[in-house]
Design a protein around this motif. Sequence first.
Motif, short mmCIF file in Angstrom:
data_model
loop_
_atom_site.label_atom_id
_atom_site.label_comp_id
_atom_site.label_asym_id
_atom_site.label_seq_id
_atom_site.Cartn_x
_atom_site.Cartn_y
_atom_site.Cartn_z
N ALA A 6 0.86 -1.19 0.00
CA ALA A 6 0.00 0.00 0.00
C ALA A 6 0.89 1.23 0.00
CB ALA A 6 -0.91 0.00 1.22
N VAL A 7 0.63 2.16 -0.91
CA VAL A 7 1.35 3.44 -0.92
C VAL A 7 0.41 4.45 -0.27
CG1 VAL A 7 2.47 5.18 -2.35
CG2 VAL A 7 2.56 2.77 -3.02
N ALA A 8 0.76 4.85 0.95
CA ALA A 8 -0.21 5.59 1.76
C ALA A 8 0.43 6.76 2.50
CB ALA A 8 -0.87 4.64 2.78
N SER A 9 -0.39 7.78 2.73
CA SER A 9 -0.03 8.91 3.58
C SER A 9 -1.32 9.65 3.86
CB SER A 9 0.96 9.85 2.89
OG SER A 9 1.12 11.03 3.63
N THR A 103 -20.62 0.19 6.47
CA THR A 103 -21.87 -0.40 6.96
C THR A 103 -21.92 -1.91 6.77
OG1 THR A 103 -23.06 -0.20 4.85
CG2 THR A 103 -23.01 1.74 6.27
N VAL A 104 -20.95 -2.46 6.04
CA VAL A 104 -20.95 -3.89 5.71
C VAL A 104 -20.23 -4.67 6.81
CG1 VAL A 104 -20.10 -5.63 4.08
CG2 VAL A 104 -20.99 -3.45 3.24
N GLU A 105 -20.77 -5.81 7.18
CA GLU A 105 -20.11 -6.65 8.17
C GLU A 105 -18.75 -7.09 7.64
OE1 GLU A 105 -20.90 -10.72 10.80
OE2 GLU A 105 -22.39 -10.03 9.34
N GLU A 106 -17.72 -6.90 8.46
CA GLU A 106 -16.33 -7.18 8.08
C GLU A 106 -15.95 -6.44 6.79
OE1 GLU A 106 -15.97 -11.48 7.99
OE2 GLU A 106 -15.40 -11.47 10.11
N GLY A 107 -16.43 -5.20 6.68
CA GLY A 107 -16.17 -4.39 5.50
C GLY A 107 -14.69 -4.09 5.31
N GLU A 108 -13.89 -4.19 6.37
CA GLU A 108 -12.46 -3.93 6.28
C GLU A 108 -11.73 -4.99 5.45
OE1 GLU A 108 -14.06 -4.57 9.07
OE2 GLU A 108 -14.17 -2.71 10.26
N LEU A 109 -12.36 -6.13 5.25
CA LEU A 109 -11.69 -7.27 4.62
C LEU A 109 -11.98 -7.42 3.13
CD1 LEU A 109 -12.51 -9.95 7.38
CD2 LEU A 109 -10.65 -8.28 7.35
N LEU A 144 -4.77 -1.39 3.73
CA LEU A 144 -3.82 -1.85 4.74
C LEU A 144 -4.08 -3.30 5.12
CD1 LEU A 144 -3.69 1.28 7.10
CD2 LEU A 144 -2.08 0.63 5.30
N VAL A 145 -5.34 -3.67 5.23
CA VAL A 145 -5.68 -5.05 5.58
C VAL A 145 -5.25 -6.00 4.46
CG1 VAL A 145 -7.58 -6.65 6.07
CG2 VAL A 145 -7.58 -4.36 7.08
N ALA A 146 -5.31 -5.54 3.22
CA ALA A 146 -4.99 -6.39 2.07
C ALA A 146 -3.49 -6.49 1.80
CB ALA A 146 -5.68 -5.85 0.82
N TYR A 178 -6.43 -6.93 12.41
CA TYR A 178 -6.83 -7.59 11.16
C TYR A 178 -5.71 -8.31 10.42
CZ TYR A 178 -10.82 -4.39 11.66
OH TYR A 178 -11.90 -3.70 12.12
N ASN A 179 -4.50 -7.74 10.46
CA ASN A 179 -3.45 -8.21 9.56
C ASN A 179 -2.12 -8.28 10.30
OD1 ASN A 179 -1.67 -8.74 7.50
ND2 ASN A 179 -2.13 -6.92 6.30
#
Length: 261
Positions: A6-9, A103-109, A144-146, A178-179
């Motif tokens: 992930a390229v993040a800031s 709003t989705v269950e386990e939406g982070e995944l 980030l989780v992926a 998560y990860n």
Amino acid sequence: MCKVIAVASQKGGVGKTTTCINLGAALAKAGNKVLLVDNDPQGHLTIGLGFSKKQRVTLKTVLENQIEELEHPLKGAILNYGENLDIIPANKTLGMMGIYLSTVEEGELVLGQALEERSEVKGKYTYILIDCGPSLGALSINALVASDSVLIPVELDKFATDGLEELLRTVRVVKKKYNPHLEIEGILYNKVESRLNNTKIYQEAIETAYGEHVYIFKSYVPKTVRIKEAPNFGLSVLEYEPKSESVRQYLSLMQEVVGDE
């Protein structure tokens, strides 16, 4: 094995998209199969590689298909840019998906599940680079989780550390919740103006605050007009100005990333 970065800031304008494009191009040039994922509703990665933001099948479609448990959630979403380099595009419709994921269950995944070990995705690519937007909302959390690691571009100015501590804190939370395999790939100095006296001051401040705990790349990307111009032609700077110092640094960065494995 496929590595997802992930390229993040949390700070906007630091060069996440140009890093993603040009590191991806450098990895592809070295013979790696690379997939770029535009995870930002602005769609700058998409248009920076010359694709229209009016694509019918985008990352939004992928996430919807995964939520609906369709058998092939990425079908039709992957576009070819050039030899060894593909992209999953995005546009402004992805913004509403960011809200929906909350709003989705386990939406982070959801994104991680879509990119799971399948012949058409991880089995095909050596690297997947995810270009994140300038916020730590549901879309960035999904990235980030992926991912296996996070690469953080930083501009050396008086706001260099803005959001950096919050991003690192978020990485720790994602890693714990998560990860557990998530790591920091490193901090990349971007848009560097070596001639400015303050550049060294801001560099020393970052290294004092984070150097003991976070890898800081030896490679850096200079601030040049060529890097800004290249996306206007749908090109990486490796194609636009192949003999430039910028290209030399991106190739050096690529070697650091590959050497970490």
